[in-house]
Design an enzyme around this catalytic site. Structure first.
Site, PDB file in Angstrom:
ATOM      1  N   ASP A 286      18.611  40.720   0.784  1.00 52.84           N
ATOM      2  CA  ASP A 286      18.042  39.388   0.679  1.00 52.84           C
ATOM      3  C   ASP A 286      16.660  39.471   1.344  1.00 52.84           C
ATOM      4  O   ASP A 286      16.400  40.402   2.110  1.00 52.84           O
ATOM      5  CB  ASP A 286      18.957  38.407   1.415  1.00 52.84           C
ATOM      6  CG  ASP A 286      18.314  37.045   1.599  1.00 52.84           C
ATOM      7  OD1 ASP A 286      17.849  36.483   0.593  1.00 52.84           O
ATOM      8  OD2 ASP A 286      18.267  36.559   2.746  1.00 52.84           O
TER       9      ASP A 286
ATOM     10  N   ASP B 124      14.291  36.257   2.431  1.00 52.80           N
ATOM     11  CA  ASP B 124      14.010  35.217   3.425  1.00 52.80           C
ATOM     12  C   ASP B 124      15.006  35.271   4.581  1.00 52.80           C
ATOM     13  O   ASP B 124      16.225  35.288   4.356  1.00 52.80           O
ATOM     14  CB  ASP B 124      14.070  33.826   2.776  1.00 52.80           C
ATOM     15  CG  ASP B 124      12.971  33.614   1.756  1.00 52.80           C
ATOM     16  OD1 ASP B 124      11.960  34.330   1.823  1.00 52.80           O
ATOM     17  OD2 ASP B 124      13.116  32.737   0.891  1.00 52.80           O
TER      18      ASP B 124
ATOM     19  N   MET C 144      21.565  26.614   2.297  1.00 52.09           N
ATOM     20  CA  MET C 144      22.030  27.853   2.916  1.00 52.09           C
ATOM     21  C   MET C 144      23.442  27.700   3.449  1.00 52.09           C
ATOM     22  O   MET C 144      24.209  28.640   3.512  1.00 52.09           O
ATOM     23  CB  MET C 144      21.095  28.291   4.058  1.00 52.09           C
ATOM     24  CG  MET C 144      19.706  28.680   3.597  1.00 52.09           C
ATOM     25  SD  MET C 144      19.676  29.884   2.253  1.00 52.09           S
ATOM     26  CE  MET C 144      20.296  31.323   3.086  1.00 52.09           C
TER      27      MET C 144
ATOM     28  N   SER D 205      16.233  37.962  -4.251  1.00 52.46           N
ATOM     29  CA  SER D 205      15.856  36.778  -3.477  1.00 52.46           C
ATOM     30  C   SER D 205      15.916  35.496  -4.298  1.00 52.46           C
ATOM     31  O   SER D 205      15.543  35.484  -5.469  1.00 52.46           O
ATOM     32  CB  SER D 205      14.424  36.973  -2.959  1.00 52.46           C
ATOM     33  OG  SER D 205      13.966  35.807  -2.319  1.00 52.46           O
ATOM     34  N   GLY D 206      16.346  34.437  -3.628  1.00 51.42           N
ATOM     35  CA  GLY D 206      16.253  33.108  -4.238  1.00 51.42           C
ATOM     36  C   GLY D 206      14.862  32.529  -4.026  1.00 51.42           C
ATOM     37  O   GLY D 206      14.565  31.423  -4.459  1.00 51.42           O
ATOM     38  N   GLY D 207      13.994  33.291  -3.354  1.00 49.96           N
ATOM     39  CA  GLY D 207      12.608  32.872  -3.129  1.00 49.96           C
ATOM     40  C   GLY D 207      11.737  33.196  -4.328  1.00 49.96           C
ATOM     41  O   GLY D 207      12.234  33.412  -5.433  1.00 49.96           O
TER      42      GLY D 207
ATOM     43  N   ASP E 101      21.580  37.092   5.095  1.00 52.31           N
ATOM     44  CA  ASP E 101      21.930  36.134   6.151  1.00 52.31           C
ATOM     45  C   ASP E 101      22.640  34.892   5.631  1.00 52.31           C
ATOM     46  O   ASP E 101      23.149  34.100   6.427  1.00 52.31           O
ATOM     47  CB  ASP E 101      20.654  35.682   6.866  1.00 52.31           C
ATOM     48  CG  ASP E 101      19.775  34.830   5.948  1.00 52.31           C
ATOM     49  OD1 ASP E 101      19.739  33.604   6.132  1.00 52.31           O
ATOM     50  OD2 ASP E 101      19.153  35.392   5.029  1.00 52.31           O
TER      51      ASP E 101
ATOM     52  N   THR F 143      24.592  32.648  -0.213  1.00 54.98           N
ATOM     53  CA  THR F 143      24.364  33.226  -1.544  1.00 54.98           C
ATOM     54  C   THR F 143      24.448  34.754  -1.508  1.00 54.98           C
ATOM     55  O   THR F 143      24.697  35.388  -2.525  1.00 54.98           O
ATOM     56  CB  THR F 143      22.989  32.821  -2.115  1.00 54.98           C
ATOM     57  OG1 THR F 143      21.964  33.250  -1.226  1.00 54.98           O
ATOM     58  CG2 THR F 143      22.886  31.316  -2.321  1.00 54.98           C
TER      59      THR F 143
END
Length: 226
Positions: free
Chosen positions: A20, A22, A52, A109-111, A179, A182
């Site tokens: 991950d 972020d 989160m 990443s979900g970013g 962290d 997800t």
């Protein structure tokens, strides 16, 4: 669920390690930094916390946060220039060591891809090993939404990416490190999950991780045992 010793063993002999980004590879949450930069930090931070914690679907949270931020292409570029993402201590050494051992490293990443690619470049991770969301802009640079077809735009998206990688590369052992909720839900299809609390501790992730670390040094130390 694997035990701590099984997780460590799987990590040592992994063919691929997926991180991950972020609050794991970098110290901050990219979307929160973008929100702060655009002057809507508080509203978005609260929604990130809910997302989160797993109390709303990822896509809902992403859509709502971006509709508050409505960042332009120029703002995104300026954020990366003025406030580049801060790498978490130890990540550079860990990625180097994994590469030395011919273990493939991926960022899931979900970013946003524009930020995550900047991170990948710093870590010598090939850009085709980056899976993240894409922001869309109109020709004049104004915000036009995000690419909803990316697997990382959905809850369960990280697991979909790992299934895809296993199929594409024939990997048997893939480890996910992160962290958040997800990241945890990506195992399975990941062979093992390692919870990371070096930047932020999420109790539900810590409680459900068979191996939970607070520094990348712990992972480096484990690799030395090979």
């Amino acid at each position: 669920m694997t035990t701590e010793s099984q997780t460590k063993e799987l990590f040592r002999r992994a063919e691929a390690v997926c991180f991950d980004v972020d609050s794991t590879v970098i110290k901050e949450e990219g979307i929160d930094e973008l929100a702060k930069f655009c002057g809507v930090g508080d509203a978005v931070t609260e929604m990130t916390r809910k997302a989160m914690g797993g109390s709303m679907t990822f896509k809902t949270a992403l859509t709502e946060r971006l509709s508050i931020i409505r960042c332009s292409r120029e703002q995104v570029n300026k954020l990366i220039t003025d406030h580049p993402p801060q790498l978490t201590p130890g990540i550079r050494e860990l990625v180097d060591r994994l590469h030395q051992r011919n273990i493939k490293v991926f960022l899931i990443s979900g970013g946003f891809r524009c930020i995550v690619e900047h991170v990948a470049t710093q870590l010598n991770i090939p850009l085709h090993h980056v899976y993240a969301n894409r922001l869309k802009f109109y020709f004049n640079g104004e915000y036009a939404g995000f690419d909803e077809s990316q697997p990382t735009a959905e809850s369960g998206g990280k697991g979909k990416v790992i299934s895809m990688l296993k199929e594409q590369y024939g990997f048997k052992t893939v480890v996910m490190i992160g962290d958040g909720a997800t990241d945890l839900e990506a195992c399975p299809p990941a062979s093992a999950f390692i919870g990371f609390g070096g930047n932020v501790t999420r109790p539900q992730v810590k409680d459900r991780s068979s191996w939970y670390v607070t520094s990348f040094g712990e992972l480096l130390k484990e690799l030395e045992k090979i």
